[in-house]
Design an enzyme around this catalytic site. Structure first.
Site, mmCIF file in Angstrom:
data_model
loop_
_atom_site.group_PDB
_atom_site.id
_atom_site.type_symbol
_atom_site.label_atom_id
_atom_site.label_comp_id
_atom_site.label_asym_id
_atom_site.label_seq_id
_atom_site.Cartn_x
_atom_site.Cartn_y
_atom_site.Cartn_z
ATOM 1 C CE LYS A 13 -4.389 11.451 -1.661
ATOM 2 N NZ LYS A 13 -3.727 10.636 -2.701
ATOM 3 N N GLY A 85 0.993 9.382 -7.044
ATOM 4 C CA GLY A 85 0.828 8.251 -7.960
ATOM 5 C C GLY A 85 -0.425 8.391 -8.806
ATOM 6 C CB SER A 157 -4.197 -0.777 -9.423
ATOM 7 O OG SER A 157 -3.876 0.551 -9.760
ATOM 8 C CG ASP A 305 -4.887 4.606 0.222
ATOM 9 O OD1 ASP A 305 -3.907 3.944 -0.153
ATOM 10 O OD2 ASP A 305 -5.569 5.300 -0.559
ATOM 11 C CE LYS A 332 -1.375 1.338 -2.309
ATOM 12 N NZ LYS A 332 -2.197 1.719 -3.452
ATOM 13 N NE ARG A 378 -3.723 7.607 2.403
ATOM 14 C CZ ARG A 378 -4.578 8.628 2.477
ATOM 15 N NH1 ARG A 378 -4.958 9.118 3.646
ATOM 16 N NH2 ARG A 378 -5.065 9.182 1.385
HETATM 17 C C1 S3P Z 1 -6.097 5.669 -5.830
HETATM 18 C C2 S3P Z 1 -5.968 4.307 -5.889
HETATM 19 C C3 S3P Z 1 -5.193 3.514 -4.924
HETATM 20 C C4 S3P Z 1 -4.914 4.303 -3.647
HETATM 21 C C5 S3P Z 1 -4.445 5.693 -3.930
HETATM 22 C C6 S3P Z 1 -5.485 6.448 -4.745
HETATM 23 C C7 S3P Z 1 -6.889 6.346 -6.867
HETATM 24 O O1 S3P Z 1 -3.950 3.174 -5.499
HETATM 25 O O2 S3P Z 1 -3.971 3.623 -2.854
HETATM 26 O O3 S3P Z 1 -4.209 6.381 -2.718
HETATM 27 O O4 S3P Z 1 -7.260 7.527 -6.687
HETATM 28 O O5 S3P Z 1 -7.204 5.703 -7.883
HETATM 29 P P1 S3P Z 1 -3.780 1.919 -6.498
HETATM 30 O O6 S3P Z 1 -4.437 2.228 -7.778
HETATM 31 O O7 S3P Z 1 -2.301 1.750 -6.634
HETATM 32 O O8 S3P Z 1 -4.427 0.773 -5.776
#
Ligand code: S3P
Length: 421
Positions: A13, A85, A157, A305, A332, A378
């Site tokens: 993803k 997000g 992050s 995750d 999350k 999840r």
């Molecule tokens: C992601 C980063 C993570 C992860 C999310 C996907 C990404 O989040 O939990 O499912 O693709 O950069 P955070 O950036 O909030 O840690």
């Protein structure tokens, strides 16, 4: 016919979002194979279409012609990130460097999630943000001429780091990000593989101005976060073997596999090969007995995750598990510390919340009850593993929410469970 015990998990993803964004910003035609077709990735595609990129329907092998680093156009409608997000935070970085305004919206869950972690650095670069409710969506990004920046992120992050790197890329300025713990590094790796001057250290990532971006020719490897559920089925099985080909083995993503292996899981890693500046491999998983564990520190971002799944795996074995340094779980798709603990309790497990994690105490016996997912994919999949085990009687209130990351989850679960029964 798929071979018995073999499950090919959908494309990663995180890489799929980035592939669509970078291909849109490239000059020329990109070829993307194996991209994840899920609700979250469709949200990214939809927003890029609104910004003037001609993106065909997602398919296993598709081509897309980019508009160039400065070719995005203002959208006449709102930009809907749905539940994703990654979509809103990465696209906030991109649009911060475009000299027009963009209004981002999302579903109820996404609207509650913090955007300050991206608005702060992007404002320091020169963009202007407007919020109606605290730092949640809806959010208006007034993009402009940005200046370079060196930014210390507080939380590890990947989304925040990527937002800043993408803003630097589109604005053509030098940016540098310093983290307290290393987050996933796909953006840096992909940009490097496209010839952008990116320098990385243990906890730093910096990008120098680029004139243009070359198109991508990329096969997206399988998602290690999705593979983790299939690993769980394989170790919890009584017999047989589960084989998961072409899983992304990026070191910032495989904390779950490393952790369960250290707890006694038989997970063999074979057929390693390089894909787009990253490693991929086949996982071979056999029935295993797991020991108690305490998990915290630097490995947490590499399995953030997968922590709800690890909690459910511990509950399945009736072992004890202590997770700390994971307060990010609170922001999350749901507050995953609360949803994990409340749902474990609801089905008969002795579990306790901690501000930055949870404790699960040993227990034996069948698990029964109703799981409230809060629409969090999840949570649905992690408890889905427990629900699939013989003797348990668990109902998941919203099984369809898996569509954001792993639309085929329930079919794959059923098939692999019956292959290993
Ligand atoms: C992601 C980063 C993570 C992860 C999310 C996907 C990404 O989040 O939990 O499912 O693709 O950069 P955070 O950036 O909030 O840690």
């Amino acid at each position: 016919m798929t071979e018995r015990g073999v499950v090919r998990v959908p494309g990663d993803k995180s890489i799929s979002h980035r592939a669509l964004i970078l291909a849109s910003l490239a000059t020329g035609e990109s070829r993307l194979a194996g991209i994840l077709d899920s609700a979250d990735v469709r949200s990214t595609a939809g927003i890029l279409r609104n910004l003037g990129v001609d993106i065909p329907e997602l398919s296993a092998d598709f081509r897309l012609t980019g508009v160039g680093l400065r070719g995005l156009k203002p959208s006449s409608s709102i930009l809907d990130a749905g539940n994703s997000g990654t979509t809103v935070r990465l696209m906030a970085g991109v649009t911060a460097a475009c000299e027009f305004s963009s209004r981002f919206e999302g579903d109820a869950s996404l609207s509650k999630r913090p955007m300050k972690r991206v608005s702060e650095p992007l404002q320091a670069m020169g963009a202007r943000f407007e919020f109606a409710n605290g730092d949640g969506l809806p959010m208006i990004v007034n993009g402009g001429v940005l200046k370079g920046i060196t930014w210390n992120t507080r939380a590890a992050s990947g989304q925040t780091k990527s937002a800043i790197l993408l803003a630097g890329l589109v604005a053509g300025v030098r940016v540098s990000v310093i983290e307290s713990r290393k987050s996933r590094d796909h953006t840096e790796r992909m940009l490097k593989s496209l010839g952008v001057a990116v320098t990385t250290g243990d906890l730093t990532a910096a990008i120098l101005p680029a004139v243009s971006l070359s198109p991508l020719d990329l096969t997206v490897p399988g998602d290690p976060s999705s593979a983790a559920y299939m690993v769980a089925i394989g170790i919890l099985a009584h017999e047989g073997e589960v084989r998961i080909p072409d899983v992304c083995m990026n070191a910032t993503r495989i904390g779950f596999i490393e952790t369960v292996a250290s707890m006694g899981a038989h997970v063999a890693v074979t057929s390693r090969r390089a894909i787009a500046g990253d490693d991929a491999a086949t996982l071979i998983v056999r029935p295993s007995v797991l020991r108690n564990a305490k998990v915290g520190g630097d490995i947490i971002p590499a399995m953030i995750d997968e922590l709800p799944l690890l909690a459910c795996v511990a509950a399945a074995y009736g072992i004890s598990l202590e997770v700390s340094d994971a307060s990010e779980l609170r922001v999350k798709e749901s507050d995953r510390i609360a949803t994990v603990v409340q749902n474990l309790r609801a089905i008969g497990v002795d579990a306790e919340e901690r501000p930055d994690g949870f404790i699960i105490r040993p227990g034996h016996g069948k698990l029964r009850g109703v799981v409230k997912t809060e629409g969090d994919h999840r949570i649905a999949m992690s408890f889905g593993i427990l629900a699939s085990l013989a003797g348990n009687s668990i109902e998941i209130d919203d099984p369809d929410c898996v569509s954001v990351s792993y639309p085929r989850f329930w079919q794959d679960l059923e098939r692999i469970r019956s292959d290993t029964a």
